[in-house]
Design an enzyme around this catalytic site. Structure first.
Site, short mmCIF file in Angstrom:
data_model
loop_
_atom_site.label_atom_id
_atom_site.label_comp_id
_atom_site.label_asym_id
_atom_site.label_seq_id
_atom_site.Cartn_x
_atom_site.Cartn_y
_atom_site.Cartn_z
N GLN A 1 0.83 -1.21 0.00
CA GLN A 1 0.00 0.00 0.00
C GLN A 1 0.85 1.25 0.00
OE1 GLN A 1 -2.07 -1.12 3.65
NE2 GLN A 1 -1.32 0.76 4.61
N GLY A 2 0.29 2.27 -0.58
CA GLY A 2 0.94 3.58 -0.62
C GLY A 2 -0.12 4.65 -0.50
N TYR A 3 0.33 5.88 -0.30
CA TYR A 3 -0.58 6.98 -0.05
C TYR A 3 -0.47 8.05 -1.12
CZ TYR A 3 -1.57 4.74 4.30
OH TYR A 3 -1.98 3.81 5.22
N LEU A 4 -1.63 8.42 -1.71
CA LEU A 4 -1.70 9.52 -2.65
C LEU A 4 -1.71 10.84 -1.89
CD1 LEU A 4 -4.45 7.96 -4.93
CD2 LEU A 4 -1.99 7.98 -5.34
N VAL B 1 -5.33 9.31 1.76
CA VAL B 1 -5.89 8.61 0.61
C VAL B 1 -4.90 7.51 0.24
CG1 VAL B 1 -6.73 8.80 -1.77
CG2 VAL B 1 -7.02 10.73 -0.19
#
Length: 172
Positions: A28-31, A46
């Site tokens: 997972q990563g975050y925008l 997000v």
């Protein structure tokens, strides 16, 4: 409005492993992540997450504690892979283990990479004051400690924490 009620705990030892019913690897990563939240430029994180064949976009209010607004939408896996590769400042990887205990299911996250060595258990509840089991492997509650939130582990990974940070609770 969707509300997530979730408690987060450190995990002590490996006794939980014998009770795990299934496991899946996640990336997972975050925008919109920790930097924007810390600067006061965003009111929500997000996230893009891939777990097996499933991919999701998640929006979660930037508040400490066990109750937060949360919205989740399905994404095509190819889109999620492209977002993680091109739009996120980092990717967190972990193996999530599902551990049933007394009618509840704990999600035990075993972190990888720069967060290796950190193991936390999360439990979603129907109400903030709902009773829940306390298996012997369930350690100190860290629900209100922002450093244990996944969004912050990308920017400040567990491998860079001092020995004191790993042991001491932070002020809420």
């Amino acid at each position: 409005m969707a509300i997530e009620i979730e408690r987060k705990f450190l995990v002590v030892g490996d006794a939980w492993r014998a009770e795990a019913r299934r496991s899946e690897r996640m990336a997972q990563g975050y925008l919109v992540g920790a930097a924007a939240l810390e600067a006061g430029l965003a009111r929500a994180s997000v996230r893009v997450r891939i777990a097996g064949a499933d991919a999701r976009l998640n929006i979660k209010s930037a508040t400490l504690g066990i109750e937060r607004q949360e919205y989740e939408l399905a994404l095509p896996r190819e889109d999620a892979e492209r977002m993680l590769a091109t739009l996120c400042d980092g990717v967190l990887e972990k193996i999530r283990h599902y551990v049933p205990v007394g009618g509840h299911t704990f999600e035990v996250d075993e972190f990888l990479g720069a967060n290796a060595g950190l193991v936390v258990a999360e439990l979603e509840l129907p109400r903030a004051d709902a009773a829940h089991p306390r298996p012997p492997w369930l350690g100190r509650e860290v629900s209100a400690e922002a450093r244990y939130y996944n969004v912050n582990l990308i920017r400040h990974p567990y491998a860079r924490w001092s020995a004191a940070e790993r042991e001491e609770p932070t002020a809420c």
